[in-house]
Design a protein around this motif. Structure first.
Motif, PDB file in Angstrom:
ATOM      1  N   ASP A  67       0.842  -1.189   0.000  1.00  0.00           N
ATOM      2  CA  ASP A  67       0.000   0.000   0.000  1.00  0.00           C
ATOM      3  C   ASP A  67       0.884   1.247   0.000  1.00  0.00           C
ATOM      4  OD1 ASP A  67      -2.199   1.628   0.107  1.00  0.00           O
ATOM      5  OD2 ASP A  67      -2.642   1.256   2.222  1.00  0.00           O
ATOM      6  N   LYS A  79       1.240   5.057   1.134  1.00  0.00           N
ATOM      7  CA  LYS A  79       0.685   5.831   2.233  1.00  0.00           C
ATOM      8  C   LYS A  79       1.223   7.257   2.203  1.00  0.00           C
ATOM      9  CE  LYS A  79       0.001   1.886   5.340  1.00  0.00           C
ATOM     10  NZ  LYS A  79       0.333   1.299   6.668  1.00  0.00           N
ATOM     11  N   PHE A  81      -2.341   9.331   8.702  1.00  0.00           N
ATOM     12  CA  PHE A  81      -1.921   8.471   7.598  1.00  0.00           C
ATOM     13  C   PHE A  81      -3.061   8.321   6.598  1.00  0.00           C
ATOM     14  CE2 PHE A  81       0.903   7.358  10.994  1.00  0.00           C
ATOM     15  CZ  PHE A  81       2.096   7.024  10.388  1.00  0.00           C
ATOM     16  N   SER A  89      -4.217   5.973   3.355  1.00  0.00           N
ATOM     17  CA  SER A  89      -3.983   4.717   2.656  1.00  0.00           C
ATOM     18  C   SER A  89      -4.579   4.803   1.255  1.00  0.00           C
ATOM     19  CB  SER A  89      -4.623   3.549   3.428  1.00  0.00           C
ATOM     20  OG  SER A  89      -4.739   2.408   2.594  1.00  0.00           O
ATOM     21  N   LEU A 127       6.268   3.082   8.070  1.00  0.00           N
ATOM     22  CA  LEU A 127       4.911   3.028   7.538  1.00  0.00           C
ATOM     23  C   LEU A 127       4.173   1.755   7.940  1.00  0.00           C
ATOM     24  CD1 LEU A 127       5.433   4.510   3.965  1.00  0.00           C
ATOM     25  CD2 LEU A 127       4.777   5.661   6.080  1.00  0.00           C
ATOM     26  N   GLU A 170       3.754   2.347  11.926  1.00  0.00           N
ATOM     27  CA  GLU A 170       3.380   3.719  12.247  1.00  0.00           C
ATOM     28  C   GLU A 170       4.045   4.211  13.527  1.00  0.00           C
ATOM     29  OE1 GLU A 170      -0.890   3.956  12.120  1.00  0.00           O
ATOM     30  OE2 GLU A 170      -0.982   3.518   9.977  1.00  0.00           O
TER      31      GLU A 170
END
Length: 397
Positions: free
Chosen positions: A160, A162, A183, A185, A229, A232
């Motif tokens: 993903d 981000k 964040f 996505s 990421l 987090e």
């Protein structure tokens, strides 16, 4: 071609440049399906860890072009090279492309004016496709918010992309400041807020976070701070020795390495590269300049834009000229590419096959404000180049 094993097909294609693969999608349906497969896009992006393609933007964001640094012959003082026009992103309601360098990852640009615009866009410069992020809520109860930093990166664990946004929240009721990390996505197309950031981002040296090894990095007052990421969570990295007290320090990622540029008050620029990310003793000085040629007195405008480890070359930009430093010999050559915009900014950029959900290929605005159709491809333009020996850089002090 039918006699070539499928695995060998994959191996050959994943090593090719992204712009060639876009054209090869028209060869046959099988190649189109292969090149569009998410697994192929991932493996191709992982193989494009370094790039010698320079994206160039004029001062008004109306003209872009790309220059391959490998096309320069530094033994030829006068030569002609190809410069490829790149179509700018023009859409009503979208922010104009900011001055380079900008936040980017795997060929995707975070296209925004940050706190001045609520609209944030992820833009693929190769496919000319973009994705508009949902608006971020900047209204917080009982607190005044201020944008502090942002960036875009890739989380390989979740496959993903981000976007990270850091805001300071000032609470008048108890005179405290909280740094909030949010964040976005791309896969989920939504924003989420996590726990408060444990660092004081009021001392941030630059707004744009640089992406490397699954994390976004910023320079604070006396350290590099990174947010991973996948988890987090935040972590700290050391700065090069004796650089924390400097007022002008800049962070880049060049050829898969963290590079710190240290500007000293007495017209001196040091460049440091971290060989092993996170290891303090792995900082190595690449170069040191003092009053080089015709850039005396404004050395703070000299910016590293590319580091090619395999050749031991560092490319720098100063005004409308480029410089190439041979690290081993400490020799410097000035490169003037005629025909580029009078004032421009630049950034090394890899190319991406990732498809986004909106395209700018149909209608764009011209300078007169009218709308017209554009061709899907632009012809290469020939530019003349002059290469001049300047001098040798300073050795280590």
């Amino acid at each position: 071609m039918s006699d070539i094993p499928t695995d060998l097909h994959h191996e050959i294609l994943r090593r090719l440049p992204a712009d060639s693969l876009l054209r090869f999608r028209a060869v046959c349906k099988w190649w189109r399906r292969l090149i569009d497969e998410p697994s192929f896009v991932r493996t191709h992006a992982a193989n494009q860890t370094s790039s010698t393609t320079l994206l160039i933007r004029n001062s008004t964001a109306t003209r872009f072009c790309s220059l391959n640094l490998d096309s320069l012959n530094f033994d030829d003082a006068h030569q002609v090279i190809d410069v490829m026009p790149v179509k700018a992103l023009f859409r009503v309601g979208l922010p104009r492309s900011p001055v380079l360098p900008v936040a980017c990852c795997n060929g995707l640009i975070l296209h925004s004016q940050y706190e001045n615009e609520k609209t944030w866009v992820i833009w693929n410069t190769l496919t000319r496709e973009f994705h508009e992020l949902p608006q971020f809520n900047t209204e917080f109860d009982d607190a005044d918010s201020c944008f502090r930093g942002g960036g875009i990166g890739y989380d390989s664990a979740s496959d993903d992309y981000k976007v990270v946004r850091i805001d300071s929240l000032d609470y008048d009721s108890d005179s405290r400041t909280v740094y909030q990390t949010s964040f976005y996505s791309l896969k989920m197309d939504s924003w989420t807020m996590t726990k408060d950031c444990p660092y004081d981002f009021s001392w941030m040296r630059q707004l744009t976070g640089v992406f490397l090894d699954g994390a976004l990095h910023w320079i604070l007052r006396n350290m590099i701070v990174a947010v991973v990421l996948e988890t987090e969570d935040y972590r700290e990295l050391p700065l090069p020795a004796n650089s924390a007290e400097l007022s002008d320090v800049h962070l880049d990622v060049l050829d898969g390495c963290l590079v710190v540029s240290c500007f000293y008050p007495m017209d001196r620029l040091d460049g440091w590269v971290m060989k092993d990310c996170g290891v303090e003793k792995s900082w190595v000085k690449l170069f040191s300049f003092r009053e080089v040629g015709d850039i005396v007195g404004v050395i703070w405008c000299l910016r590293p834009i590319a580091y090619i480890k395999s050749k031991g070359h560092v490319f720098l930009q100063h005004g409308d000229a480029f410089f190439r430093l041979d690290v081993e010999s400490n020799s410097l050559k000035k490169v003037i590419v005629r025909g580029l915009p009078r004032k421009f900014s630049s950034q090394i950029m890899v190319e991406s096959l990732l498809r986004l959900d909106q395209s700018c290929a149909v209608m764009v605005k011209n300078r007169a404000g009218m709308k017209r159709k554009r061709n899907t491809a632009d012809a290469r333009v020939k530019h003349s180049v002059s290469i001049v020996d300047v001098c040798s850089s300073e050795g280590d002090d």
